[in-house]
Design an enzyme around this catalytic site. Structure first.
Site, short mmCIF file in Angstrom:
data_model
loop_
_atom_site.label_atom_id
_atom_site.label_comp_id
_atom_site.label_asym_id
_atom_site.label_seq_id
_atom_site.Cartn_x
_atom_site.Cartn_y
_atom_site.Cartn_z
N SER A 98 -14.56 -4.97 1.93
CA SER A 98 -14.73 -4.24 0.66
C SER A 98 -14.06 -4.96 -0.50
O SER A 98 -14.43 -4.74 -1.66
CB SER A 98 -14.27 -2.78 0.79
N GLY A 99 -13.04 -5.79 -0.22
CA GLY A 99 -12.55 -6.73 -1.22
C GLY A 99 -11.84 -6.18 -2.45
O GLY A 99 -11.68 -6.91 -3.41
N GLY A 100 -11.50 -4.89 -2.44
CA GLY A 100 -10.85 -4.34 -3.63
C GLY A 100 -11.85 -3.82 -4.65
O GLY A 100 -11.47 -3.37 -5.74
N ARG A 158 0.85 -1.20 0.00
CA ARG A 158 0.00 0.00 0.00
C ARG A 158 0.89 1.26 0.00
O ARG A 158 0.61 2.22 -0.69
CB ARG A 158 -0.91 0.04 1.23
N ARG A 196 -9.66 -1.34 2.45
CA ARG A 196 -9.33 -0.49 1.30
C ARG A 196 -10.33 0.62 1.04
O ARG A 196 -9.96 1.74 0.72
CB ARG A 196 -9.14 -1.36 0.05
N GLU A 209 -14.16 -14.48 9.05
CA GLU A 209 -14.08 -13.90 7.71
C GLU A 209 -13.74 -14.94 6.63
O GLU A 209 -12.57 -15.21 6.38
CB GLU A 209 -13.03 -12.78 7.67
N LYS A 235 -17.91 -11.80 8.72
CA LYS A 235 -17.35 -10.82 7.79
C LYS A 235 -17.23 -11.48 6.40
O LYS A 235 -16.22 -12.08 6.07
CB LYS A 235 -15.97 -10.36 8.28
P1 13P Z 1 -10.86 -4.89 2.51
O1 13P Z 1 -12.08 -4.11 2.92
O2 13P Z 1 -9.78 -4.07 1.90
O3 13P Z 1 -11.22 -6.11 1.69
O4 13P Z 1 -10.18 -5.43 3.84
C1 13P Z 1 -10.93 -5.97 4.83
C2 13P Z 1 -10.14 -6.96 5.57
O5 13P Z 1 -9.99 -6.87 6.75
C3 13P Z 1 -9.56 -8.10 4.83
O6 13P Z 1 -9.13 -9.09 5.74
#
Ligand code: 13P
Length: 338
Positions: free
Chosen positions: A261-263, A33, A295, A177, A219
């Site tokens: 949010s997953g990118g 990042r 992200r 998650e 999550k």
């Molecule tokens: P993102 O929202 O960037 O996908 O990250 C969340 C997260 O904690 C991934 O493990």
């Protein structure tokens, strides 16, 4: 197991208008990042950047808790105040990522499994001492022609449940998650099918391992088209398919869903979260449906900061704005041009 404490923390994390900031990037991820803004990743730059996020005035109106990395939960801000105290003084709950990342799953081409169970009980007790209220463990599921396999889903669900049970024993709310990656050109139907299969396996394992559903959070990814699909489903369809899928497999006793949010681009993930919340009454959902974004909350402030102390105010404003808009979406009140 201190059930009351677990339930109270889980509910506080998904309180009205609020969601979670994921600031638990591992050493490798934060380095990537920072490379995108030409900043070297050092203990000090990581501290300065994260301290800027945590000290953003007013952000606790939208953020209930922050997921930290092991380094951060032990760090002090520039004036010597522990970063955990910076959060708790504003009413935000510190959490901790406790998995140790993914490795290839044996005899399973293209599938991963998450490490970190060895010695976890001891580490959890230390994190309680350091002030954590909750934990996170990320499993990664990749959609391709031949994956995920039942073996891959079972191995990942099993470790998620082991992690969750150990967290609850220590008094920490587990954030479970199972991330289904957006990579690929698959349809939203294929994502629906894999999400349903994954969550079925995860909740089966959680039940077998005696996890208190009222004292955990899920999550997940939203049910969406693959990132490179020719035709991507719009927010309305994402909302309908996501809720339809969850209603099949997610017990009503789970207090909340905190999406990653997953990118996905900021505008699209925010519009999707908004559409999901707009449909909650119509479709009758028993859970809070909110966010645990990395992200999508951090992209804008990271660019605005660019590693320079003189940009701290602009970066904090960018973070505040993303948090405010995401909170609006969590309430179904997001206006894209706002
Ligand atoms: P993102 O929202 O960037 O996908 O990250 C969340 C997260 O904690 C991934 O493990």
């Amino acid at each position: 197991m201190d059930k009351q404490r677990l339930v109270k923390t889980a509910q506080a994390l998904v309180a009205d208008k609020k969601g979670i900031l994921a600031a638990d990037e591992s050493g490798g991820t934060i380095k990537r990042r920072f490379e995108s803004i030409n900043v070297e990743s050092t203990e000090k730059t990581r501290r300065d950047y994260r301290e800027m996020l945590f000290r953003t005035a007013g952000v606790s109106d939208f953020i209930s808790g922050v997921i930290l990395f092991d380094e951060t939960i032990r760090q002090e801000g520039a004036d010597g105040t522990p970063l955990v105290k910076v959060l708790t003084d504003q009413g935000m709950i510190p959490g901790i990522k406790v998995d140790k990342g993914t490795i290839p799953l044996p005899e399973a081409p293209d599938e991963l499994v998450t490490e970190g169970l060895d010695g976890l009980r001891g580490r959890l007790n230390e994190y309680v001492e350091l002030g954590a209220g909750f934990t996170k463990w990320r499993a990664v599921i990749n959609i391709a022609d031949d994956t995920p396999t039942p073996y891959g889903l079972n191995a990942n669900a099993h470790s998620l449940a082991r992690f969750a049970a150990l967290s609850q024993e220590a008094g920490l709310v587990p954030i479970v998650e199972p991330e289904i990656l957006r990579d690929g050109d698959h349809s939203i139907e294929r994502c629906f099918e894999i999400t349903e299969e994954t969550l079925r396996e995860v909740f089966d394992q959680l039940a077998q391992q005696k996890v208190l559903l009222e004292g955990m959070l899920l999550k997940p990814s939203m049910v969406i088209s693959g990132g490179s699909a020719a035709q991507r489903a719009d927010p309305d369809e994402v909302a309908e398919r996501t809720i339809e899928c969850f209603k099949r497999v997610l017990p009503a006793s789970v207090p909340g869903v905190v999406f990653l949010s997953g990118g996905e681009p900021d505008n699209s993930v925010t519009a999707n979260l908004n559409a999901i919340n707009q449909k909650t009454t119509e479709l009758g959902t028993p859970w809070q449906l909110t966010f645990s974004f990395g992200r999508s909350l951090q992209g804008a402030p990271l660019s605005a900061w660019a590693g320079k102390a003189e940009n701290t105010e602009a970066a904090a404003l960018a973070f505040y704005t993303r948090a405010r808009l995401t909170s609006a979406a969590r309430q179904g009140k997001y206006v894209p041009e706002d």
